[in-house]
Design a protein around this motif. Structure first.
Motif, mmCIF file in Angstrom:
data_model
loop_
_atom_site.group_PDB
_atom_site.id
_atom_site.type_symbol
_atom_site.label_atom_id
_atom_site.label_comp_id
_atom_site.label_asym_id
_atom_site.label_seq_id
_atom_site.Cartn_x
_atom_site.Cartn_y
_atom_site.Cartn_z
ATOM 1 N N ILE A 1 -53.189 0.378 -19.324
ATOM 2 C CA ILE A 1 -53.061 1.249 -20.632
ATOM 3 C C ILE A 1 -51.591 0.761 -20.786
ATOM 4 O O ILE A 1 -50.500 1.033 -20.195
ATOM 5 N N PHE A 2 -51.213 0.731 -22.287
ATOM 6 C CA PHE A 2 -49.981 0.465 -22.628
ATOM 7 C C PHE A 2 -49.671 1.080 -23.695
ATOM 8 O O PHE A 2 -50.502 1.380 -24.512
ATOM 9 N N GLU A 3 -48.520 1.781 -23.630
ATOM 10 C CA GLU A 3 -47.855 2.658 -24.489
ATOM 11 C C GLU A 3 -46.468 2.485 -25.030
ATOM 12 O O GLU A 3 -45.496 2.051 -24.389
ATOM 13 N N CYS A 4 -46.088 2.223 -26.234
ATOM 14 C CA CYS A 4 -44.968 1.966 -26.874
ATOM 15 C C CYS A 4 -44.652 2.355 -27.969
ATOM 16 O O CYS A 4 -45.495 3.269 -28.922
ATOM 17 N N GLN A 5 -43.327 2.482 -28.607
ATOM 18 C CA GLN A 5 -43.170 2.703 -29.844
ATOM 19 C C GLN A 5 -43.521 1.556 -30.991
ATOM 20 O O GLN A 5 -43.696 0.520 -30.562
ATOM 21 N N SER A 6 -43.593 1.844 -32.185
ATOM 22 C CA SER A 6 -44.394 1.357 -33.094
ATOM 23 C C SER A 6 -43.601 -0.087 -33.684
ATOM 24 O O SER A 6 -44.192 -0.962 -34.154
ATOM 25 N N GLY A 7 -42.292 -0.067 -33.347
ATOM 26 C CA GLY A 7 -41.474 -1.237 -33.940
ATOM 27 C C GLY A 7 -41.420 -2.252 -32.980
ATOM 28 O O GLY A 7 -40.896 -3.427 -33.256
ATOM 29 N N ILE A 8 -42.022 -2.369 -31.656
ATOM 30 C CA ILE A 8 -41.942 -3.428 -30.734
ATOM 31 C C ILE A 8 -43.079 -4.567 -31.387
ATOM 32 O O ILE A 8 -44.099 -4.248 -31.941
ATOM 33 N N ILE B 1 -46.231 5.430 -38.462
ATOM 34 C CA ILE B 1 -46.809 5.338 -37.011
ATOM 35 C C ILE B 1 -45.484 5.160 -36.063
ATOM 36 O O ILE B 1 -44.495 4.139 -36.247
ATOM 37 N N THR B 2 -45.276 6.131 -34.981
ATOM 38 C CA THR B 2 -44.124 6.101 -34.075
ATOM 39 C C THR B 2 -44.582 5.583 -32.791
ATOM 40 O O THR B 2 -43.796 5.032 -32.232
ATOM 41 N N ARG B 3 -45.566 6.083 -32.229
ATOM 42 C CA ARG B 3 -46.073 5.701 -30.940
ATOM 43 C C ARG B 3 -47.480 5.461 -30.843
ATOM 44 O O ARG B 3 -48.527 5.751 -31.589
ATOM 45 N N VAL B 4 -47.941 4.255 -29.870
ATOM 46 C CA VAL B 4 -49.284 3.814 -30.021
ATOM 47 C C VAL B 4 -49.595 3.354 -28.548
ATOM 48 O O VAL B 4 -48.955 3.005 -27.758
ATOM 49 N N LYS B 5 -50.925 3.910 -28.123
ATOM 50 C CA LYS B 5 -51.266 3.832 -26.792
ATOM 51 C C LYS B 5 -52.766 2.998 -26.984
ATOM 52 O O LYS B 5 -53.546 3.414 -27.634
ATOM 53 N N PHE B 6 -52.793 1.789 -26.283
ATOM 54 C CA PHE B 6 -54.028 1.060 -26.123
ATOM 55 C C PHE B 6 -54.365 0.433 -24.974
ATOM 56 O O PHE B 6 -53.605 0.410 -24.069
ATOM 57 N N LYS B 7 -55.484 -0.087 -24.833
ATOM 58 C CA LYS B 7 -55.886 -0.679 -23.804
ATOM 59 C C LYS B 7 -55.805 -2.098 -23.751
ATOM 60 O O LYS B 7 -56.131 -2.831 -24.888
ATOM 61 N N LEU B 8 -55.594 -2.822 -22.750
ATOM 62 C CA LEU B 8 -55.290 -4.213 -22.594
ATOM 63 C C LEU B 8 -56.546 -4.984 -21.823
ATOM 64 O O LEU B 8 -57.593 -4.340 -21.283
ATOM 65 N N LYS B 9 -56.579 -6.329 -22.022
ATOM 66 C CA LYS B 9 -57.566 -7.094 -21.549
ATOM 67 C C LYS B 9 -57.063 -7.840 -20.046
ATOM 68 O O LYS B 9 -56.060 -8.465 -19.981
#
Length: 445
Positions: free
Chosen positions: A73-80, A167-175
């Motif tokens: 699970i990865f969480e980051c700011q939107s400009g990355i 959008i400022t923050r995103v959390k998403f699932k990886l493979k």
């Protein structure tokens, strides 16, 4: 700061007051200003979606917030950018769940376009893998969106081209991956009919994409190279790569140094390129193991490759047709071939069963083509629009620079639902772009 900006197609180019932020407090101040704006990432969409008289750049807002290396699970700011994400997750044994053909887009831009990749028929678009995100509304209110919390905003943001908020923050699932290499299969197809049969034969491959010679006529009409791929396991890679199976690819980039003259791209040079590209595979089928870079991001190896289209820029035209509309694909390719407006980059993929409010993918064939901007192009693309609608297809807003509002209405059945959500959360049209005004999504607000 006012400057002329364009997206990757360099068409159109407009004067914009571009501002940026590093901290949330700075963004809050920018949002409170009266002048309308549109959020902007790395400008890798092609048309005018992230262009406006005022843009707020997210590029300096690019921090990693958390990374669960056990669960992926990865969480980051939107400009990355995806490039920045890959340098962290690949050595840890993870990969992006979905990636487009460039790694130089931001995560915020990925959501705004609901990007798809070579694996859409298996894994869907990025919206299938995001658990939640934070969105700063036009009112200045920050909300967390998920399938349970603000579900209308959650759905409308994917493919909403930045119109729902910043959008400022995103959390998403990886493979999960064992190696950073791809087990690749390339198959030459003599014509379009054979290519479509190959797509069906190899539909169980996770990744599939085809390059098409869109100028060839006769019995070799639509000759192609189908490229298939899987993440290679440890047992499938060469022994000398097993010492460091998750190593990052070497950064081998060349720079396209200048804009080519507008006359350089014509049917003769495109035919010559297509002949050489098709002939480079001496065998009918090639099986090898390659780094993920050339498989997913072949054009990223050439910085500023968009300069080959000259100072006038280019338009990428991407449409999707239902699986039952193979004859539509044939008719459109014939029309392009007859016009002599061949594209170096003619890429065909298959979409799986995924429907959403404003996102581009739907089950069918999607073809993307690049056309240099020149006299008569826009009227020709209007003709292609009619064919796309004839076969119940639609265009990708992230690539669009010129379609008319009626084309959008006809292609997206839930457009009115989307417009109502925009009106609800952006009632005064404070968040707007050149594209949203052109397509009557915000014009008049």
């Amino acid at each position: 700061m006012k400057k002329n900006i364009g997206n990757w197609g360099n068409y159109p180019v407009i004067e914009s007051n571009e501002e940026s932020f590093v901290f949330n407090e700075q963004l809050d101040v920018l949002i409170k200003e009266e002048q309308p704006f549109i959020p902007r990432g790395n400008g890798r969409c092609y048309g005018d979606a992230s262009l406006g008289e005022r843009t707020i750049s997210t590029l300096k807002y690019d921090k990693i917030l958390s990374f669960d290396t056990q669960e992926g699970i990865f969480e980051c700011q939107s400009g990355i950018t995806l490039d920045q994400v890959l340098t962290v997750i690949v050595p840890a044994g993870w990969f992006l769940p979905v990636t487009p053909g460039t790694k130089f887009i931001t995560m915020g831009g990925a959501l705004g376009s609901d990007v798809h990749g070579k694996n859409h028929h298996v894994d869907g678009s990025i919206s299938n893998h995001v658990t939640d995100f934070d969105l700063l509304l036009a009112s200045g209110e920050m909300v967390t969106c998920s399938p349970e919390n603000y579900p209308d905003l959650f759905e409308a943001t994917f493919g909403g081209m930045g119109l729902t908020g910043v959008i400022t923050r995103v959390k998403f699932k990886l493979k999960k991956i064992e190696t950073s290499l791809i087990r690749q299969k390339q198959i030459k197809a003599a014509n379009l009919q054979e290519l479509i049969a190959l797509f069906d034969e190899y539909k169980d491959y996770t990744y599939s994409v085809a390059w098409i010679d869109c100028l060839k006529k006769g019995k070799h009409f639509g000759r192609s190279i189908l490229m298939l791929g899987e993440h290679a396991t440890l047992a499938e890679i060469p022994e000398n790569d097993r010492k460091d199976p998750l190593k990052l690819p070497k950064n081998k980039q060349i720079v396209f140094p200048f804009n080519l003259p507008s006359w350089f791209l014509n049917s003769f040079t495109v035919k010559a390129f297509n002949f050489l590209y098709y002939s480079k595979n001496f065998k009918k089928e090639i099986n090898n193991v390659v780094s993920y870079e050339p498989f997913f991001y072949p054009l990223d190896a050439v910085l500023h490759w968009n300069r080959m289209y000259g100072t006038s820029g280019f338009v990428q035209y991407q449409f999707v047709l239902p699986l039952t509309a193979k004859e539509g694909l044939i008719e459109i390719l014939h029309r392009i071939s007859d016009e002599g407006l061949g594209s170096f980059l003619a890429v065909l993929k298959v979409f799986g069963k995924q429907e959403s409010m404003i996102s581009f993918p739907k089950e069918g064939y999607t073809l993307a083509l690049d056309f240099p901007v020149r006299k008569g192009l826009l009227s020709f693309l209007d003709e292609l629009d009619e064919l796309v609608l004839k076969y119940h297809g639609r265009l990708y807003m992230s690539k669009d620079a010129r379609m008319k509002p009626g084309m959008l209405v006809a292609g997206y059945p839930e457009l009115e639902k989307f417009k109502k959500i925009i009106k609800k959360y952006n009632p005064d049209g404070k968040i707007r772009s050149a594209q949203s005004d052109r397509l009557l999504l915000t014009a008049g607000n």
